[in-house]
Design a protein around this motif. Structure first.
Motif, PDB file in Angstrom:
ATOM      1  N   TRP A 104       0.756  -1.236   0.025  1.00  0.00           N
ATOM      2  CA  TRP A 104      -0.124  -0.197   0.231  1.00  0.00           C
ATOM      3  C   TRP A 104       0.795   1.345  -0.158  1.00  0.00           C
ATOM      4  O   TRP A 104       1.707   1.336   0.694  1.00  0.00           O
ATOM      5  CB  TRP A 104      -1.110  -0.004   1.260  1.00  0.00           C
ATOM      6  N   GLY A 105       0.627   2.343  -0.786  1.00  0.00           N
ATOM      7  CA  GLY A 105       1.178   3.555  -0.818  1.00  0.00           C
ATOM      8  C   GLY A 105       2.543   3.471  -1.292  1.00  0.00           C
ATOM      9  O   GLY A 105       3.093   4.352  -1.503  1.00  0.00           O
ATOM     10  N   LYS A 106       3.033   2.345  -2.012  1.00  0.00           N
ATOM     11  CA  LYS A 106       4.460   2.332  -2.732  1.00  0.00           C
ATOM     12  C   LYS A 106       4.026   1.753  -4.092  1.00  0.00           C
ATOM     13  O   LYS A 106       4.162   2.307  -5.127  1.00  0.00           O
ATOM     14  CB  LYS A 106       5.438   1.532  -1.890  1.00  0.00           C
ATOM     15  N   HIS A 107       3.722   0.233  -4.167  1.00  0.00           N
ATOM     16  CA  HIS A 107       3.509  -0.164  -5.452  1.00  0.00           C
ATOM     17  C   HIS A 107       2.195  -0.015  -5.706  1.00  0.00           C
ATOM     18  O   HIS A 107       1.854   0.022  -7.064  1.00  0.00           O
ATOM     19  CB  HIS A 107       3.845  -1.909  -5.149  1.00  0.00           C
ATOM     20  N   THR A 108       1.303  -0.094  -4.917  1.00  0.00           N
ATOM     21  CA  THR A 108      -0.142   0.328  -5.000  1.00  0.00           C
ATOM     22  C   THR A 108      -0.523   1.609  -4.650  1.00  0.00           C
ATOM     23  O   THR A 108      -0.577   2.005  -3.556  1.00  0.00           O
ATOM     24  CB  THR A 108      -1.216  -0.777  -4.576  1.00  0.00           C
ATOM     25  N   ILE A 114      -4.683   6.726  -2.973  1.00  0.00           N
ATOM     26  CA  ILE A 114      -5.559   7.623  -3.598  1.00  0.00           C
ATOM     27  C   ILE A 114      -6.754   6.894  -4.120  1.00  0.00           C
ATOM     28  O   ILE A 114      -6.452   5.967  -4.967  1.00  0.00           O
ATOM     29  CB  ILE A 114      -5.272   8.836  -4.530  1.00  0.00           C
ATOM     30  N   THR A 115      -8.086   6.589  -3.548  1.00  0.00           N
ATOM     31  CA  THR A 115      -9.020   5.789  -4.077  1.00  0.00           C
ATOM     32  C   THR A 115     -10.070   6.438  -4.603  1.00  0.00           C
ATOM     33  O   THR A 115     -10.857   7.300  -3.935  1.00  0.00           O
ATOM     34  CB  THR A 115      -9.620   4.791  -3.126  1.00  0.00           C
ATOM     35  N   LEU A 116     -10.512   6.273  -5.782  1.00  0.00           N
ATOM     36  CA  LEU A 116     -11.761   6.906  -6.112  1.00  0.00           C
ATOM     37  C   LEU A 116     -12.968   5.947  -6.211  1.00  0.00           C
ATOM     38  O   LEU A 116     -12.719   4.781  -6.757  1.00  0.00           O
ATOM     39  CB  LEU A 116     -11.488   7.122  -7.876  1.00  0.00           C
ATOM     40  N   SER A 117     -13.983   6.159  -5.430  1.00  0.00           N
ATOM     41  CA  SER A 117     -15.056   5.416  -5.082  1.00  0.00           C
ATOM     42  C   SER A 117     -16.115   5.815  -6.065  1.00  0.00           C
ATOM     43  O   SER A 117     -16.386   6.883  -6.093  1.00  0.00           O
ATOM     44  CB  SER A 117     -15.465   5.317  -3.455  1.00  0.00           C
ATOM     45  N   ALA A 132       7.785   3.241  -8.088  1.00  0.00           N
ATOM     46  CA  ALA A 132       7.063   3.305  -6.701  1.00  0.00           C
ATOM     47  C   ALA A 132       6.707   4.539  -6.108  1.00  0.00           C
ATOM     48  O   ALA A 132       7.228   5.672  -6.684  1.00  0.00           O
ATOM     49  CB  ALA A 132       8.006   2.892  -5.523  1.00  0.00           C
ATOM     50  N   TRP A 133       5.364   5.007  -5.694  1.00  0.00           N
ATOM     51  CA  TRP A 133       5.218   6.271  -4.994  1.00  0.00           C
ATOM     52  C   TRP A 133       5.863   6.437  -3.744  1.00  0.00           C
ATOM     53  O   TRP A 133       6.443   5.749  -2.922  1.00  0.00           O
ATOM     54  CB  TRP A 133       3.737   6.227  -4.588  1.00  0.00           C
ATOM     55  N   PRO A 134       6.725   7.721  -3.675  1.00  0.00           N
ATOM     56  CA  PRO A 134       6.288   9.070  -4.316  1.00  0.00           C
ATOM     57  C   PRO A 134       7.119   9.359  -5.626  1.00  0.00           C
ATOM     58  O   PRO A 134       6.616  10.236  -6.324  1.00  0.00           O
ATOM     59  CB  PRO A 134       6.298  10.034  -3.515  1.00  0.00           C
ATOM     60  N   GLU A 135       7.985   8.617  -5.956  1.00  0.00           N
ATOM     61  CA  GLU A 135       8.902   8.688  -7.110  1.00  0.00           C
ATOM     62  C   GLU A 135       8.131   8.850  -8.505  1.00  0.00           C
ATOM     63  O   GLU A 135       8.409   9.714  -9.260  1.00  0.00           O
ATOM     64  CB  GLU A 135       9.772   7.565  -7.284  1.00  0.00           C
ATOM     65  N   ARG A 136       7.062   8.383  -8.672  1.00  0.00           N
ATOM     66  CA  ARG A 136       6.356   8.260 -10.000  1.00  0.00           C
ATOM     67  C   ARG A 136       5.818   9.658 -10.182  1.00  0.00           C
ATOM     68  O   ARG A 136       5.222   9.944 -11.271  1.00  0.00           O
ATOM     69  CB  ARG A 136       5.086   7.325  -9.848  1.00  0.00           C
ATOM     70  N   LEU A 137       5.537  10.561  -9.054  1.00  0.00           N
ATOM     71  CA  LEU A 137       4.919  11.764  -9.286  1.00  0.00           C
ATOM     72  C   LEU A 137       5.591  12.555 -10.053  1.00  0.00           C
ATOM     73  O   LEU A 137       4.973  13.372 -10.904  1.00  0.00           O
ATOM     74  CB  LEU A 137       4.515  12.374  -7.787  1.00  0.00           C
ATOM     75  N   LYS A 138       6.887  12.585 -10.185  1.00  0.00           N
ATOM     76  CA  LYS A 138       7.835  13.272 -10.877  1.00  0.00           C
ATOM     77  C   LYS A 138       8.428  12.852 -12.035  1.00  0.00           C
ATOM     78  O   LYS A 138       9.491  13.350 -12.563  1.00  0.00           O
ATOM     79  CB  LYS A 138       8.724  14.034 -10.054  1.00  0.00           C
TER      80      LYS A 138
END
Length: 423
Positions: free
Chosen positions: A25-29, A52-55, A229-235
């Motif tokens: 959670w929060g890294k790979h997913t 971040i889950t969109l329901s 992995a998050w948060p690296e993927r953000l940038k």
């Protein structure tokens, strides 16, 4: 307070290290879709884990679950898997979760589950925790067998089938393939592969397909199947940039730098906005998601909207670990009234005004923003002159900053009544 179903959601999340350790959670997913979400307890608990889950759920006059979720500050939207595609790009979500949702995934030739396959990232997981998984009567087992047969035809594999710790609820976890090799080795081409020359990328008002979008072959350096992995993927530059337009990689860098500086120097310091009162945010013209990325350290979530008449950048938004949707601002938005704290529109109105009346767009903004909520507009002087009287007619207050940024505030009902009394 634990809402109905919250206990199962919490137990499920806490025990996932045992159920499927690779999830991380929060890294790979990072980006999850919750189908038929109830009051969105599953997504709510994941927020503390950098997920971040969109329901989503359909509108129900007897049980306004999405409205309740948004009032709790949890990302949610109105949607239904019926005859039209969901308004998300291909290969968007790291995981799709469905607990107690009453969807017959094998209905209509399997189109509902084929649609889930479309928006699930290669290598992503579909987590199903509904009665056909664990109830043993003939009716439920027939549904289970039909669904499993469909997943096998799509080259999905079951990676685990177990029960949620401390409950009698069962869960089945399927994984989408990471390469197209399985498709080529199937005995039957059913469901068929989509014709890539006819495949529509912007899923807006398009009928459900009964075909599988091809999975691109990738090198080890390419992150199109799974980002960093998050948060690296953000940038990190997304491979989806290549499908946007020539030079989009440069535009992406410029966009990120632009919003990082603008949010820091202007939006957070100079616009007199109490950001501690903001939770639900919408970027009406999101581009590459730079505005949302610049707000990442604040306790807010951003719905990144890519207008259907703009370049299709929504895949880039999802690759960055953010959420969003396609929308046509000449139509109403699929949400309950008064559900967002802040709407942001950067150079949106001029292009939209060539397609529909600006008054209609502002009225829709008024519907979506809660009393006391805020609209930030960055646009030309001509647009500002047009917007201010429209907002005033709706009893909004507005101020200009540097003749470039308009901050509109929707007056709450109590303040409006008091103002009328004093006149």
């Amino acid at each position: 307070m634990l809402y109905p179903g919250a206990y199962v959601s919490l137990q499920f999340i806490e025990n996932f290290k045992e159920i499927l350790p690779v999830i991380e959670w929060g890294k790979h997913t990072r980006v999850v879709l919750d189908v038929g979400c109830g009051v969105a307890s599953f997504g709510g608990y994941l927020l503390d884990r950098d997920v971040i889950t969109l329901s989503f759920a359909p509108k129900d006059e007897h049980d306004a679950q999405i409205q309740f979720a948004l009032e709790r500050g949890i990302p949610a939207t109105l949607a239904v898997i019926s005859t039209k595609k969901l308004t998300f790009p291909d290969n968007a979500y790291d995981m799709i979760h469905c607990a107690r949702c009453r969807i017959r995934w094998d209905a209509d030739g399997g189109k509902p589950l084929i649609e889930i396959n479309r928006i699930l990232r290669p290598g992503g997981y579909f987590v199903w925790s509904a009665t056909p998984v664990y109830v043993k009567d003939e009716e439920h087992q027939n549904i289970w067998k039909a669904t499993v047969a469909l997943t096998e035809s799509m080259c999905w594999k079951i990676v685990n089938k177990t029960s949620v710790h401390g409950t009698s609820v069962g869960v089945a976890i399927f994984q989408k393939p990471t390469t197209p090799s399985c498709y080529k080795s199937r005995q039957e081409d059913n469901p068929p592969l989509c014709d890539s020359s006819k495949h529509v990328h912007i899923s807006w008002d398009d009928p459900l397909d009964g075909c599988l979008p091809p999975i691109p072959a990738v090198s080890t350096e390419d992150h199109s199947n799974w980002p960093l992995a998050w948060p690296e993927r953000l940038k990190t530059k997304s491979s989806s940039l290549s499908s946007v337009e020539p030079g989009s990689a440069t535009s992406y860098e410029e966009d990120s730098n632009h919003w990082s500086a603008l949010v820091s120097d202007v939006y957070l310091k100079s616009l007199a906005i109490n950001w501690s009162s903001i939770r639900n945010v919408m970027d009406m013209n999101a581009g590459y998601g730079g505005f949302a990325a610049a707000l990442i350290d604040l306790p807010v979530w951003v719905m990144n909207v890519v207008p259907v008449n703009e370049p299709d950048t929504l895949s880039v938004v999802f690759d960055r670990g953010l959420i969003g949707t396609y929308h046509d601002w000449c139509e109403s938005l699929s949400t309950y009234p008064r559900t967002y704290d802040l709407l942001h529109a950067s150079f949106l109105f001029k292009k939209q005004s060539q397609r529909c009346d600006v008054v209609d767009i502002v009225v829709e903004i008024d519907r979506v923003v809660r009393p006391g909520g805020i609209l930030i507009v960055q646009d030309s002087t001509e647009v500002m002159k047009e917007l201010i009287p429209i907002l005033s007619s709706l009893k909004w207050s507005s101020t200009l900053h540097q003749d470039e940024f308009l901050v509109g505030r929707k007056v709450s009902g109590a303040l409006q009544a008091e103002g009328n009394r004093l006149k």
